[in-house]
Write an enzyme that holds these catalytic residues in place. Structure first.
Site, PDB file in Angstrom:
ATOM      1  N   VAL A 279      60.651  64.168  40.365  1.00  0.00           N
ATOM      2  CA  VAL A 279      60.288  64.934  41.559  1.00  0.00           C
ATOM      3  C   VAL A 279      60.808  64.232  42.808  1.00  0.00           C
ATOM      4  CG1 VAL A 279      58.371  65.889  42.904  1.00  0.00           C
ATOM      5  CG2 VAL A 279      58.268  65.901  40.402  1.00  0.00           C
TER       6      VAL A 279
ATOM      7  N   GLU B  46      57.513  56.637  46.826  1.00  0.00           N
ATOM      8  CA  GLU B  46      56.748  55.650  46.055  1.00  0.00           C
ATOM      9  C   GLU B  46      56.706  56.145  44.614  1.00  0.00           C
ATOM     10  OE1 GLU B  46      55.958  52.932  47.318  1.00  0.00           O
ATOM     11  OE2 GLU B  46      56.024  53.317  49.478  1.00  0.00           O
TER      12      GLU B  46
ATOM     13  N   CYS C 275      50.156  53.240  39.566  1.00  0.00           N
ATOM     14  CA  CYS C 275      51.598  53.011  39.672  1.00  0.00           C
ATOM     15  C   CYS C 275      51.953  51.531  39.597  1.00  0.00           C
ATOM     16  CB  CYS C 275      52.149  53.634  40.950  1.00  0.00           C
ATOM     17  SG  CYS C 275      51.434  52.971  42.470  1.00  0.00           S
TER      18      CYS C 275
END
Length: 534
Positions: free
Chosen positions: A204, A222, A256
């Site tokens: 994305v 990010e 993450c």
């Protein structure tokens, strides 16, 4: 177990267009240039968070099955701290920066002005519905931008709550929440923005960057990645096991910057595994499944992906390995003797699976890290020499020695990725800078006595051009090396410094020009000069 997905109210295309138009119009009005207005909005945001701790925690529990402790500690508290820091610092951050660029420009007052970029878009991620969605907005609000937040539809209960709370606290002239899925996000990306920040995956992220390129819009991405933990033979294995597994337990690894895999020497792998087995029993004496502190995988698609890793791995299951699809439960699972081509090493795991790969030594760990995409984070346990080797020889978004996740917690550190783990930073002043345009300004005097002085000093730049004028300009504005001529081939011993007279020459010739043209104004000019810095 997470609740059934919420009925998310999608904004209509007309509402999206109108929100975008209204925020651009609001920015053009100049209202957000007022630092007091920005601080007011940050105050309101702090109360939005503090007034609704229970409601936010409940929404996150429905989305992720996460316990209240983690939601308050890892999201609400940290985000509130960021808001308060921005409120206390943004006036300082927003001040013009006066630049000393030599005596020649003393009358021109070189200044860096901190202008808000404009109307910006923040696209959030589902795994931390507060910190990675509201978090980036803090810098945008402090910088004076108008902002649209698009929360992730995957964490639908949280997205719906944010849309309900936002207009109760926040001024719609500065920020709004738009909800929806792919069609709504696509419509937003087709509009013009002055900055876009996206948190999520690389697939994305590429789409966001491509859409932004239409308007040459800067982006901050990010994106995460496979963040390694290097454990050398000098590590305290008990401490390392506690901290590594804690970082994997938080949000069941759906983080993450979670440890994605461990690199440990063959001599130390068993020591680390023994310590980890003790830690798991300590954390969950009755097992992961029965613990109220252990969350669940967010949805069926993510669960099937993680279960597929365990089905395909050729590694040995050292800890855990059990999973149950109906409630999307998966053990905290540690794999040992993992090989580079294993299913667990194909991509970012983003779940409660931790592969351990043995390497011959620290250099072997360095080689493996460098052979793959740059991670968002690198973690090191062991001697100071080991940490120094990892810092010098590898690259990553951030690095922590002796612990994990703390690079996100320390608000004054810039947080961001490198290469395929993303680019750009936020948190603290880094977030303010991300949404700020540093505009270089020169205020040349053009009237009165100061205007005449500046005119005389620089009049040799005008046609007709003469060699004598060029020589004078070189003396006035040119800079001389403050070093001697080096040898052709570099060596430390051949590097030496000489004396540079560029700044001194500029000052002498500028004063000479003023004294020659306007002797009566020389003393006044000297009084205008700021203190010359060496």
């Amino acid at each position: 177990m997470p609740a059934a997905p919420a009925d998310l109210v999608h904004n209509t295309p007309e509402e999206i267009t109108e929100a975008h138009r209204a925020l651009r119009e609001s920015f053009a009005s100049g209202i957000t240039y007022d630092v007091g207005f920005r601080k007011h909005q940050l105050k309101q945001l702090s109360f939005l968070l503090n007034d609704n701790v229970d409601a936010i925690s409940d929404a996150i529990a429905k989305d992720l099955g996460r316990c209240k402790f983690e939601s308050v500690f890892a999201e609400i508290m940290l985000t509130t701290n960021s808001v308060l820091d921005a409120h206390n610092q943004c006036e300082k951050w927003a001040k013009d920066e006066k630049i000393w660029s030599g005596a020649i420009w003393a009358l021109h007052h070189p200044t860096v002005r901190k202008d808000p970029k404009g109307t910006v878009l923040v696209i959030g991620a589902w795994n931390y519905p507060i910190s990675v969605q509201i978090g980036p907005m803090i810098g945008a609000l402090a910088a004076g931008c108008t902002v649209i937040l698009k929360p992730s539809e995957v964490a639908a209960h949280s997205a719906r709550l944010l849309a309900e709370l936002w207009p109760k606290y926040m001024d719609p002239r500065m920020s709004r929440v738009i909800n929806g899925a792919i069609p709504e996000t696509t419509q937003l990306l087709d509009l013009q923005w002055e900055h876009i920040m996206y948190t999520g995956n690389g697939t994305v992220g590429r789409i966001v960057a491509e859409k932004a390129a239409k308007y040459l819009c800067p982006t901050t991405l990010e994106l995460g990645g496979k963040s390694p933990v290097v454990v050398d033979d000098d590590a305290d294995f008990n401490i390392a096991a506690h901290r590594i597994l804690w970082a994997k337990v938080v949000n069941v690894g759906q983080t993450c910057i979670a440890p994605d895999y461990v690199l440990v020497t063959k001599n130390s792998q068993d020591k680390l595994l023994d310590a980890m087995k003790k830690v798991v029993k300590e954390y969950f004496p009755n097992g992961n499944r029965e613990s109220p502190d252990f969350g669940r995988v967010v949805n069926d698609r993510q669960f099937k992906r993680l279960a597929g890793i365990l089905d395909r791995t050729k590694a040995n299951v050292a800890i855990g390995g059990h999973f149950e699809a109906p409630e999307r439960y998966m053990d905290l699972t540690v794999l040992q003797n993992v090989q580079p081509g294993d299913a667990a090493m194909e991509g970012e795991i983003f779940g409660p699976i931790l592969p351990i790969m043995s390497v011959p030594n620290v250099q072997g760990a360095v080689d493996y890290i460098n052979a793959n995409d740059r991670p968002l984070a690198t973690y090191v346990f062991g001697s100071k020499n080991t940490t120094n080797e990892i810092i010098k020889k590898t690259r990553s978004g951030g690095l922590v020695e002796g612990d994990l996740l703390l690079q996100y917690v320390v608000e004054d550190l810039p947080f961001g990725g490198s290469s395929k783990s993303g680019y750009g930073n936020y948190h603290g002043k880094a977030g303010f800078d991300t949404f700020t345009h540093s505009r270089g300004c020169v205020h040349a005097p053009s009237r009165g006595m100061m205007g005449q002085i500046a005119e005389k000093a620089l009049s040799t730049r005008y046609p007709p051009y003469k060699d004598s004028n060029l020589n004078f300009m070189r003396l006035l504005m040119g800079k001389s090396p403050n070093f001697s001529r080096p040898e052709k081939s570099y060596s430390k011993s051949s590097s030496s410094s000489g004396f540079g007279i560029g700044k001194l020459s500029a000052l002498i010739f500028l004063l000479a020009a003023i004294a020659f043209t306007r002797p009566d104004s020389l003393n006044h000019f000297i009084a205008q000069l700021p203190k010359i810095k060496s």
